[in-house]
Scaffold this motif. Structure first.
Motif, mmCIF file in Angstrom:
data_model
loop_
_atom_site.group_PDB
_atom_site.id
_atom_site.type_symbol
_atom_site.label_atom_id
_atom_site.label_comp_id
_atom_site.label_asym_id
_atom_site.label_seq_id
_atom_site.Cartn_x
_atom_site.Cartn_y
_atom_site.Cartn_z
ATOM 1 N N UNK A 72 0.827 -1.211 0.000
ATOM 2 C CA UNK A 72 0.000 0.000 0.000
ATOM 3 C C UNK A 72 0.861 1.261 0.000
ATOM 4 N N UNK A 73 1.954 1.246 0.774
ATOM 5 C CA UNK A 73 2.834 2.410 0.832
ATOM 6 C C UNK A 73 3.598 2.606 -0.475
ATOM 7 N N UNK A 74 3.809 1.527 -1.209
ATOM 8 C CA UNK A 74 4.525 1.638 -2.478
ATOM 9 C C UNK A 74 3.693 2.327 -3.564
ATOM 10 N N UNK A 75 2.372 2.352 -3.396
ATOM 11 C CA UNK A 75 1.518 2.952 -4.433
ATOM 12 C C UNK A 75 1.846 4.431 -4.641
ATOM 13 N N UNK A 76 1.789 5.287 -3.597
ATOM 14 C CA UNK A 76 2.140 6.692 -3.834
ATOM 15 C C UNK A 76 3.595 6.860 -4.234
ATOM 16 N N UNK A 77 4.492 6.028 -3.696
ATOM 17 C CA UNK A 77 5.893 6.112 -4.089
ATOM 18 C C UNK A 77 6.082 5.808 -5.563
ATOM 19 N N UNK A 78 5.387 4.797 -6.049
ATOM 20 C CA UNK A 78 5.453 4.449 -7.467
ATOM 21 C C UNK A 78 4.971 5.603 -8.342
ATOM 22 N N UNK A 79 3.860 6.217 -7.968
ATOM 23 C CA UNK A 79 3.305 7.320 -8.764
ATOM 24 C C UNK A 79 4.279 8.499 -8.791
ATOM 25 N N UNK A 80 4.868 8.837 -7.646
ATOM 26 C CA UNK A 80 5.818 9.954 -7.601
ATOM 27 C C UNK A 80 7.042 9.687 -8.470
ATOM 28 N N UNK A 81 7.550 8.473 -8.421
ATOM 29 C CA UNK A 81 8.708 8.121 -9.247
ATOM 30 C C UNK A 81 8.365 8.162 -10.728
ATOM 31 N N UNK A 115 8.412 -4.662 -7.002
ATOM 32 C CA UNK A 115 8.426 -5.052 -5.591
ATOM 33 C C UNK A 115 6.998 -5.229 -5.078
ATOM 34 N N UNK A 116 6.113 -4.308 -5.479
ATOM 35 C CA UNK A 116 4.720 -4.408 -5.046
ATOM 36 C C UNK A 116 4.079 -5.702 -5.545
ATOM 37 N N UNK A 117 4.320 -6.055 -6.794
ATOM 38 C CA UNK A 117 3.737 -7.276 -7.342
ATOM 39 C C UNK A 117 4.330 -8.523 -6.681
ATOM 40 N N UNK A 118 5.623 -8.474 -6.375
ATOM 41 C CA UNK A 118 6.269 -9.630 -5.738
ATOM 42 C C UNK A 118 5.763 -9.819 -4.311
ATOM 43 N N UNK A 119 5.576 -8.715 -3.580
ATOM 44 C CA UNK A 119 5.065 -8.850 -2.209
ATOM 45 C C UNK A 119 3.676 -9.474 -2.206
ATOM 46 N N UNK A 175 -8.027 -9.364 5.239
ATOM 47 C CA UNK A 175 -9.109 -9.662 4.306
ATOM 48 C C UNK A 175 -9.511 -8.432 3.502
ATOM 49 N N UNK A 176 -9.437 -7.266 4.138
ATOM 50 C CA UNK A 176 -9.845 -6.031 3.466
ATOM 51 C C UNK A 176 -8.685 -5.397 2.710
ATOM 52 N N UNK A 177 -7.515 -5.342 3.354
ATOM 53 C CA UNK A 177 -6.396 -4.591 2.790
ATOM 54 C C UNK A 177 -5.751 -5.293 1.607
ATOM 55 N N UNK A 178 -5.710 -6.626 1.604
ATOM 56 C CA UNK A 178 -5.026 -7.345 0.527
ATOM 57 C C UNK A 178 -5.629 -7.048 -0.842
ATOM 58 N N UNK A 179 -6.943 -7.221 -1.046
ATOM 59 C CA UNK A 179 -7.491 -6.895 -2.371
ATOM 60 C C UNK A 179 -7.408 -5.411 -2.702
ATOM 61 N N UNK A 180 -7.511 -4.545 -1.674
ATOM 62 C CA UNK A 180 -7.378 -3.107 -1.931
ATOM 63 C C UNK A 180 -5.981 -2.793 -2.440
ATOM 64 N N UNK A 181 -4.960 -3.379 -1.814
ATOM 65 C CA UNK A 181 -3.578 -3.141 -2.239
ATOM 66 C C UNK A 181 -3.345 -3.635 -3.661
ATOM 67 N N UNK A 182 -3.887 -4.806 -3.989
ATOM 68 C CA UNK A 182 -3.733 -5.343 -5.343
ATOM 69 C C UNK A 182 -4.309 -4.399 -6.384
ATOM 70 N N UNK A 183 -5.529 -3.953 -6.143
ATOM 71 C CA UNK A 183 -6.202 -3.093 -7.121
ATOM 72 C C UNK A 183 -5.598 -1.691 -7.136
ATOM 73 N N UNK A 184 -5.084 -1.243 -5.988
ATOM 74 C CA UNK A 184 -4.514 0.104 -5.917
ATOM 75 C C UNK A 184 -3.253 0.219 -6.765
ATOM 76 N N UNK A 185 -2.343 -0.749 -6.665
ATOM 77 C CA UNK A 185 -1.098 -0.646 -7.423
ATOM 78 C C UNK A 185 -1.351 -0.801 -8.918
#
Length: 266
Positions: free
Chosen positions: A44-53, A74-78, A97-107
């Motif tokens: 989840x933290x990698x999402x904004x970092x990825x966008x900024x980069x 890294x996000x996909x591997x995690x 249960x909630x955060x895992x699918x959100x993280x997948x769709x967010x990245x």
């Protein structure tokens, strides 16, 4: 991004599938701060970092886009590792249960939308993929009362194709590699649509089966209630007119309750 969340597999407190120090530690950490949840939070933290980069220096600097690709990879591997750990050591939490699918769709959503904003990826591709992911998520909630739609092999292949294609678009590629990434994205789009339609079919079938099972259970309970009423009526008749009148009142109330229960099940 496959439908059932990887970190939702298994139940907390169960013995690990494999032994060893990691297995014992993981089971003991079956709380918010277990290794699977930590990897999910990292994603989840990698999402904004990825966008900024990706957008650094206008979004077209090959070096910064390589850094963005590394964050995306890294996000996909995690996602693979937290799912593996959750299945192996039963690290289940409501957060996972909630955060895992959100993280997948967010990245993935961040990658697709960002690439479309930069003009590297047609908006219709982004729209098709995001509409499918949102629709399947809503469909899971539609049938969750009756059953859980399992992740299919096609869904996992779709996720792999999407991740590979999106990663290739993040990098600055030219020549044959640029052509290859286009066809890889087309494969991802086809798998997205085909697996989405299959999920719709499964959802409709599971919902019909669930409703049929509920109606059958309601009918069975109504039949049992009717038999009980008949038995009470027979007993009251033997006891005399006064007892029969009291039993009749009880029968009316019981019949009404049985009818209300049957209506609620429908």
């Amino acid at each position: 991004m496959t439908g059932v969340p990887a970190s939702a597999a298994g139940g907390s407190g169960a013995k690990p599938v494999r032994g060893g120090k990691l297995g014992t530690a993981a089971v003991n950490q079956a709380s918010l701060w277990n290794i699977a949840n930590i990897l999910t939070m990292v994603r989840l933290l990698l999402v904004p970092g990825f966008v900024l980069l990706l957008f650094h220096d206008g979004g077209y600097d090959p070096v910064w886009r390589a850094f963005a690709w590394a964050a995306f990879a890294v996000a996909m591997i995690t996602d693979l590792f937290d799912g593996h750990l959750a299945r192996a050591y039963n690290l289940v939490t409501d957060f996972g249960k909630i955060a895992d699918p959100i993280a997948d769709k967010a990245i993935m959503g961040a990658a697709l939308v960002s690439l479309s904003v930069l003009g590297d990826l047609p908006w219709w591709i982004t729209g098709v993929i995001l509409a499918r992911e949102l629709g399947i998520t809503l469909m899971r909630f539609w049938v969750i009362r009756h059953a859980v739609i399992p992740a299919s092999r096609g869904g996992k292949l779709k996720t792999l194709a999407q991740g590979t294609a999106a990663g290739m678009y993040v990098l600055v590629l030219t020549g044959p590699l640029a052509t290859l990434r286009f066809w890889m994205m087309m494969v991802a789009v086809v798998l997205t649509v085909v697996t989405g339609l299959d999920y719709v079919r499964q959802a409709v079938v599971l919902r019909r089966q669930g409703l049929a099972a509920e109606r059958a259970a309601a009918a069975e309970r109504a039949a049992e209630a009717a038999e009980a009423l008949q038995a009470d009526a027979g007993t009251a008749a033997e006891a005399g007119p006064a007892a029969g009148a009291v039993a009749g009142v009880k029968d009316v109330h019981a019949a009404a309750e049985a009818r209300d229960a049957a209506e609620a099940e429908r």
